[in-house]
Design a protein around this motif. Structure first.
Motif, PDB file in Angstrom:
ATOM      1  N   ASP A 165       0.676  -1.374   0.056  1.00 24.44           N
ATOM      2  CA  ASP A 165       0.049   0.018  -0.004  1.00 24.44           C
ATOM      3  C   ASP A 165       0.792   1.139   0.014  1.00 24.44           C
ATOM      4  O   ASP A 165       0.263   2.425  -0.433  1.00 24.44           O
ATOM      5  N   GLU A 166       1.795   1.301   0.530  1.00 24.51           N
ATOM      6  CA  GLU A 166       2.936   2.353   0.579  1.00 24.51           C
ATOM      7  C   GLU A 166       3.769   2.424  -0.724  1.00 24.51           C
ATOM      8  O   GLU A 166       4.590   3.271  -1.085  1.00 24.51           O
ATOM      9  N   GLY A 167       3.479   1.419  -1.711  1.00 26.72           N
ATOM     10  CA  GLY A 167       4.199   1.499  -2.917  1.00 26.72           C
ATOM     11  C   GLY A 167       5.798   1.056  -3.045  1.00 26.72           C
ATOM     12  O   GLY A 167       6.468   1.243  -3.843  1.00 26.72           O
ATOM     13  N   ARG A 168       6.011   0.159  -1.695  1.00 26.20           N
ATOM     14  CA  ARG A 168       7.453  -0.027  -1.469  1.00 26.20           C
ATOM     15  C   ARG A 168       7.649  -1.714  -1.742  1.00 26.20           C
ATOM     16  O   ARG A 168       8.660  -2.381  -1.813  1.00 26.20           O
ATOM     17  N   LEU A 169       6.459  -2.596  -2.098  1.00 25.35           N
ATOM     18  CA  LEU A 169       6.746  -4.188  -2.176  1.00 25.35           C
ATOM     19  C   LEU A 169       6.811  -4.509  -3.947  1.00 25.35           C
ATOM     20  O   LEU A 169       5.962  -3.932  -4.512  1.00 25.35           O
ATOM     21  N   ILE A 173      10.896  -8.689  -1.635  1.00 24.75           N
ATOM     22  CA  ILE A 173      11.871  -7.850  -2.370  1.00 24.75           C
ATOM     23  C   ILE A 173      11.161  -6.591  -2.175  1.00 24.75           C
ATOM     24  O   ILE A 173       9.946  -6.457  -2.487  1.00 24.75           O
ATOM     25  N   ALA A 174      11.744  -5.571  -1.516  1.00 25.91           N
ATOM     26  CA  ALA A 174      10.854  -4.504  -0.941  1.00 25.91           C
ATOM     27  C   ALA A 174      11.895  -3.178  -1.027  1.00 25.91           C
ATOM     28  O   ALA A 174      13.044  -3.453  -0.813  1.00 25.91           O
ATOM     29  N   GLU A 175      11.265  -1.998  -0.934  1.00 25.22           N
ATOM     30  CA  GLU A 175      12.231  -0.722  -1.014  1.00 25.22           C
ATOM     31  C   GLU A 175      12.374  -0.420   0.397  1.00 25.22           C
ATOM     32  O   GLU A 175      11.304  -0.448   1.310  1.00 25.22           O
ATOM     33  N   PHE A 176      13.401  -0.026   1.111  1.00 23.99           N
ATOM     34  CA  PHE A 176      13.785   0.511   2.211  1.00 23.99           C
ATOM     35  C   PHE A 176      14.846   1.516   2.465  1.00 23.99           C
ATOM     36  O   PHE A 176      15.549   1.476   1.235  1.00 23.99           O
ATOM     37  N   GLY A 177      14.878   2.524   3.191  1.00 21.66           N
ATOM     38  CA  GLY A 177      15.877   3.462   3.393  1.00 21.66           C
ATOM     39  C   GLY A 177      17.344   3.037   3.512  1.00 21.66           C
ATOM     40  O   GLY A 177      18.254   3.746   3.091  1.00 21.66           O
ATOM     41  N   SER A 178      17.366   1.830   3.926  1.00 16.84           N
ATOM     42  CA  SER A 178      18.866   1.321   4.457  1.00 16.84           C
ATOM     43  C   SER A 178      18.858  -0.175   4.649  1.00 16.84           C
ATOM     44  O   SER A 178      17.547  -0.575   5.016  1.00 16.84           O
TER      45      SER A 178
END
Length: 99
Positions: free
Chosen positions: A33-37, A62-67
């Motif tokens: 829902d946050e567009g990170r997956l 597999i997802a987007e993270f800051g670090s």
């Protein structure tokens, strides 16, 4: 940046996996829902989309993270980790090339 999160199931944890799956899915849905997956799913223990009692070898996200630290912290709070479904976990940076 994208990160690959891999959890390998401990033997004999299929019942626990199924019991805590709703909480695991809720966290993945929040990432979606946050567009990170980018992708997520289990790895069946046998060559079948429905492994039945054979269960699962683990899961991949597999997802987007800051670090990488953020990705590791997120994974550490996953119900599969907290409840002992995963015997081990790994987090790696990921660079999508194709398609």
């Amino acid at each position: 940046m994208l990160y690959v999160l891999i959890g390998e199931d401990a033997p004999g944890t299929l019942e626990t996996r199924l019991a805590v799956r709703p909480g695991h899915l809720a966290r993945l849905e929040a990432l979606r829902d946050e567009g990170r997956l980018f992708a997520a799913g289990p790895m069946p223990a046998i060559d079948s989309p429905d492994p039945g009692p054979a269960g699962f070898a683990g899961s991949l996200v597999i997802a987007e993270f800051g670090s990488q630290n953020d990705a590791e912290a997120w994974l550490a709070l996953d119900p599969y980790v907290v409840e002992g479904v995963f015997a081990s976990t790994r987090v790696h940076p990921y660079k999508k090339v194709l398609p």
